[in-house]
Design a protein around this motif. Structure first.
Motif, PDB file in Angstrom:
ATOM      1  N   UNK A   1      35.913  -0.984 -58.106  1.00  0.00           N
ATOM      2  CA  UNK A   1      36.995  -1.660 -58.811  1.00  0.00           C
ATOM      3  C   UNK A   1      38.176  -1.907 -57.878  1.00  0.00           C
ATOM      4  N   UNK A   2      38.996  -2.906 -58.209  1.00  0.00           N
ATOM      5  CA  UNK A   2      40.283  -3.046 -57.537  1.00  0.00           C
ATOM      6  C   UNK A   2      41.224  -1.994 -58.111  1.00  0.00           C
ATOM      7  N   UNK A   3      42.345  -1.745 -57.413  1.00  0.00           N
ATOM      8  CA  UNK A   3      43.315  -0.784 -57.907  1.00  0.00           C
ATOM      9  C   UNK A   3      43.429   0.436 -57.014  1.00  0.00           C
ATOM     10  N   UNK A   4      44.056   1.481 -57.558  1.00  0.00           N
ATOM     11  CA  UNK A   4      44.335   2.706 -56.805  1.00  0.00           C
ATOM     12  C   UNK A   4      43.036   3.400 -56.405  1.00  0.00           C
ATOM     13  N   UNK A   5      42.937   3.717 -55.133  1.00  0.00           N
ATOM     14  CA  UNK A   5      41.728   4.329 -54.591  1.00  0.00           C
ATOM     15  C   UNK A   5      42.111   5.483 -53.671  1.00  0.00           C
ATOM     16  N   UNK A   6      41.386   6.587 -53.783  1.00  0.00           N
ATOM     17  CA  UNK A   6      41.605   7.748 -52.919  1.00  0.00           C
ATOM     18  C   UNK A   6      40.369   7.940 -52.053  1.00  0.00           C
ATOM     19  N   UNK A   7      40.581   8.001 -50.746  1.00  0.00           N
ATOM     20  CA  UNK A   7      39.502   8.207 -49.785  1.00  0.00           C
ATOM     21  C   UNK A   7      39.822   9.461 -48.981  1.00  0.00           C
ATOM     22  N   UNK A   8      38.842  10.343 -48.850  1.00  0.00           N
ATOM     23  CA  UNK A   8      39.040  11.599 -48.126  1.00  0.00           C
ATOM     24  C   UNK A   8      38.026  11.689 -46.994  1.00  0.00           C
ATOM     25  N   UNK A   9      38.512  11.956 -45.790  1.00  0.00           N
ATOM     26  CA  UNK A   9      37.670  12.190 -44.622  1.00  0.00           C
ATOM     27  C   UNK A   9      37.794  13.656 -44.230  1.00  0.00           C
ATOM     28  N   UNK A  10      36.681  14.384 -44.252  1.00  0.00           N
ATOM     29  CA  UNK A  10      36.662  15.794 -43.856  1.00  0.00           C
ATOM     30  C   UNK A  10      35.925  15.928 -42.530  1.00  0.00           C
ATOM     31  N   UNK A  11      36.564  16.565 -41.554  1.00  0.00           N
ATOM     32  CA  UNK A  11      35.952  16.731 -40.238  1.00  0.00           C
ATOM     33  C   UNK A  11      34.820  17.752 -40.310  1.00  0.00           C
ATOM     34  N   UNK A  12      33.647  17.376 -39.836  1.00  0.00           N
ATOM     35  CA  UNK A  12      32.540  18.316 -39.720  1.00  0.00           C
ATOM     36  C   UNK A  12      32.704  19.146 -38.457  1.00  0.00           C
ATOM     37  N   UNK A  13      33.126  18.491 -37.380  1.00  0.00           N
ATOM     38  CA  UNK A  13      33.319  19.172 -36.094  1.00  0.00           C
ATOM     39  C   UNK A  13      34.746  19.716 -36.013  1.00  0.00           C
ATOM     40  N   UNK A  14      34.868  21.026 -35.872  1.00  0.00           N
ATOM     41  CA  UNK A  14      36.192  21.643 -35.829  1.00  0.00           C
ATOM     42  C   UNK A  14      37.008  21.179 -34.627  1.00  0.00           C
ATOM     43  N   UNK A  15      36.341  20.801 -33.545  1.00  0.00           N
ATOM     44  CA  UNK A  15      37.065  20.365 -32.349  1.00  0.00           C
ATOM     45  C   UNK A  15      37.878  19.100 -32.605  1.00  0.00           C
ATOM     46  N   UNK A  16      37.530  18.351 -33.668  1.00  0.00           N
ATOM     47  CA  UNK A  16      38.285  17.141 -34.002  1.00  0.00           C
ATOM     48  C   UNK A  16      39.719  17.455 -34.429  1.00  0.00           C
ATOM     49  N   UNK A  17      39.964  18.680 -34.864  1.00  0.00           N
ATOM     50  CA  UNK A  17      41.306  19.041 -35.325  1.00  0.00           C
ATOM     51  C   UNK A  17      42.337  18.971 -34.204  1.00  0.00           C
TER      52      UNK A  17
ATOM     53  N   UNK B   1      43.515  12.426 -45.994  1.00  0.00           N
ATOM     54  CA  UNK B   1      43.511  11.891 -47.355  1.00  0.00           C
ATOM     55  C   UNK B   1      44.255  10.563 -47.358  1.00  0.00           C
ATOM     56  N   UNK B   2      43.577   9.522 -47.816  1.00  0.00           N
ATOM     57  CA  UNK B   2      44.128   8.171 -47.818  1.00  0.00           C
ATOM     58  C   UNK B   2      44.245   7.698 -49.259  1.00  0.00           C
ATOM     59  N   UNK B   3      45.409   7.191 -49.633  1.00  0.00           N
ATOM     60  CA  UNK B   3      45.585   6.591 -50.954  1.00  0.00           C
ATOM     61  C   UNK B   3      46.055   5.155 -50.755  1.00  0.00           C
ATOM     62  N   UNK B   4      45.297   4.214 -51.300  1.00  0.00           N
ATOM     63  CA  UNK B   4      45.592   2.800 -51.083  1.00  0.00           C
ATOM     64  C   UNK B   4      45.354   2.033 -52.374  1.00  0.00           C
ATOM     65  N   UNK B   5      46.098   0.949 -52.558  1.00  0.00           N
ATOM     66  CA  UNK B   5      45.946   0.107 -53.739  1.00  0.00           C
ATOM     67  C   UNK B   5      45.323  -1.229 -53.328  1.00  0.00           C
ATOM     68  N   UNK B   6      44.065  -1.438 -53.708  1.00  0.00           N
ATOM     69  CA  UNK B   6      43.400  -2.711 -53.430  1.00  0.00           C
ATOM     70  C   UNK B   6      43.770  -3.695 -54.540  1.00  0.00           C
ATOM     71  N   UNK B   7      44.524  -4.726 -54.193  1.00  0.00           N
ATOM     72  CA  UNK B   7      44.998  -5.676 -55.193  1.00  0.00           C
ATOM     73  C   UNK B   7      44.006  -6.801 -55.461  1.00  0.00           C
ATOM     74  N   UNK B   8      43.140  -7.097 -54.492  1.00  0.00           N
ATOM     75  CA  UNK B   8      42.208  -8.210 -54.638  1.00  0.00           C
ATOM     76  C   UNK B   8      40.788  -7.756 -54.329  1.00  0.00           C
ATOM     77  N   UNK B   9      39.835  -8.311 -55.083  1.00  0.00           N
ATOM     78  CA  UNK B   9      38.424  -8.068 -54.780  1.00  0.00           C
ATOM     79  C   UNK B   9      38.045  -8.845 -53.525  1.00  0.00           C
ATOM     80  N   UNK B  10      37.053  -8.347 -52.811  1.00  0.00           N
ATOM     81  CA  UNK B  10      36.614  -9.058 -51.618  1.00  0.00           C
ATOM     82  C   UNK B  10      35.988  -8.134 -50.601  1.00  0.00           C
ATOM     83  N   UNK B  11      35.897  -8.633 -49.392  1.00  0.00           N
ATOM     84  CA  UNK B  11      35.263  -7.925 -48.285  1.00  0.00           C
ATOM     85  C   UNK B  11      36.334  -7.306 -47.392  1.00  0.00           C
ATOM     86  N   UNK B  12      36.147  -6.024 -47.046  1.00  0.00           N
ATOM     87  CA  UNK B  12      37.105  -5.307 -46.211  1.00  0.00           C
ATOM     88  C   UNK B  12      36.369  -4.583 -45.081  1.00  0.00           C
ATOM     89  N   UNK B  13      37.148  -4.117 -44.112  1.00  0.00           N
ATOM     90  CA  UNK B  13      36.599  -3.353 -42.993  1.00  0.00           C
ATOM     91  C   UNK B  13      37.438  -2.097 -42.810  1.00  0.00           C
TER      92      UNK B  13
END
Length: 312
Positions: free
Chosen positions: A57-73, A113-125
């Motif tokens: 859906x469009x609208x408020x979206x929460x995306x979470x990236x958790x590091x598997x490799x501790x060295x990334x910290x 933790x990323x919180x973003x509001x997608x206002x339009x449907x479509x293709x993103x990268x």
């Protein structure tokens, strides 16, 4: 973690520039060079379903990236979300097509933790870059606003059921033409039976959807299920889809089937959906975390996960 038939897990696509999104053990995994991150997204305003890649859906979206490799910290990481304008190679900078850009920085807790509001449907990268010896970038394309919400799915189920019932009644009426009609009482019984069938079917559909929405499910945890850690975790954190009853939260820790004492009382944060528990000093070994919670509307859920602790 499972949310039944309503869990949305998108199809896998290959990434570019040393990166990809893949599925492993019901979790999304993003690869950047030789490093891995778990990728989880959800839209709490429309459903409790999780998604891996495409956003329904469009609208408020929460995306979470958790590091598997501790060295990334200890390595700066940058993130970019942009509209797909057809450019073959996007730069890892803030451009006119960007809807979100987070400059390189370190994440000592291992979570973005990323919180973003997608206002339009479509293709993103989406782009994730690791600023190590040179820059390694993972690109993953995704669609927004082309999925199915629970409400839309329920509406279509009701349409299909109504159509099936209407077709049945129409066929029955045509079949009855030219034949002797049954008595009035018999017809009434048949109509009453059909009404009961439709009501029961609608109740099952609505009840199933309500049950999925009402139960508190574990989204993720720190440490993660199946992870291997070598630094103390303080506190241990469990993330749920629903607000919880503080007094009905139970978290237990065991090692080699023996209970581990010294855990603090669970503390709620994040609008009542995040459980924080301080752990005692741990020795090396395989630990099992068992939890049970009750959502504020009275539904109880439980589960467990494991992590391996190696002393530094």
């Amino acid at each position: 973690m499972a949310l039944g038939a309503f869990v949305v897990l998108a199809a896998v696509r290959e990434g570019h520039a040393h990166g990809a999104v893949s599925m492993e053990a019901d979790q999304c995994k993003l690869k950047v060079d030789s490093y891995f991150m778990h990728f989880t997204g959800y839209q709490p305003q429309s459903s409790r379903a999780e998604f891996c890649e495409d956003i329904p859906e469009v609208g408020r979206t929460i995306i979470v990236l958790d590091f598997v490799d501790e060295s990334l910290r200890d390595i700066p990481v940058s993130v970019k979300l942009a509209r797909d304008d057809g450019v073959q190679r996007m730069e890892m900078t803030d451009t006119s097509s960007s809807i979100l850009y987070i400059p390189p920085r370190k994440y000592p807790n291992g979570t973005i933790k990323i919180e973003v509001n997608f206002e339009k449907a479509g293709r993103y990268v989406g782009m994730v870059a690791i600023e190590g010896r040179g820059q390694s970038v993972a690109n993953f394309p995704f669609d927004v606003g082309r999925g199915w919400s629970l409400i839309r799915l329920l509406a279509w189920c009701l349409v299909i059921v109504s159509g099936a019932v209407g077709t049945f009644l129409w066929a029955r009426r045509r079949y009855s033409i030219g034949r002797e009609l049954s008595s009035a009482n018999h017809r009434q019984r048949r109509v009453a039976s059909m009404k009961r069938f439709v009501l029961v079917l609608m109740a099952v559909l609505i009840g199933t959807t309500s049950a999925v929405l009402a139960h508190a499910h574990l989204i993720r945890s720190t440490p993660q299920d199946g992870s291997e850690i070598s630094v103390p975790i303080d506190p241990m954190v469990l993330y749920f889809t629903e607000a919880l009853e503080q007094r009905l939260i139970n978290v237990a820790l065991s090692r080699d089937n023996k209970s581990v004492s010294g855990l603090s009382q669970p503390v709620l944060s994040g609008n009542g959906r995040i459980v924080n528990v301080s752990l005692p000093h741990l020795s090396a070994g395989l630990y099992t975390v068992s939890w049970s919670v009750v959502s504020i509307d009275g539904h109880r859920t439980e589960g467990k996960f494991e992590f391996l602790y190696r002393e530094p």
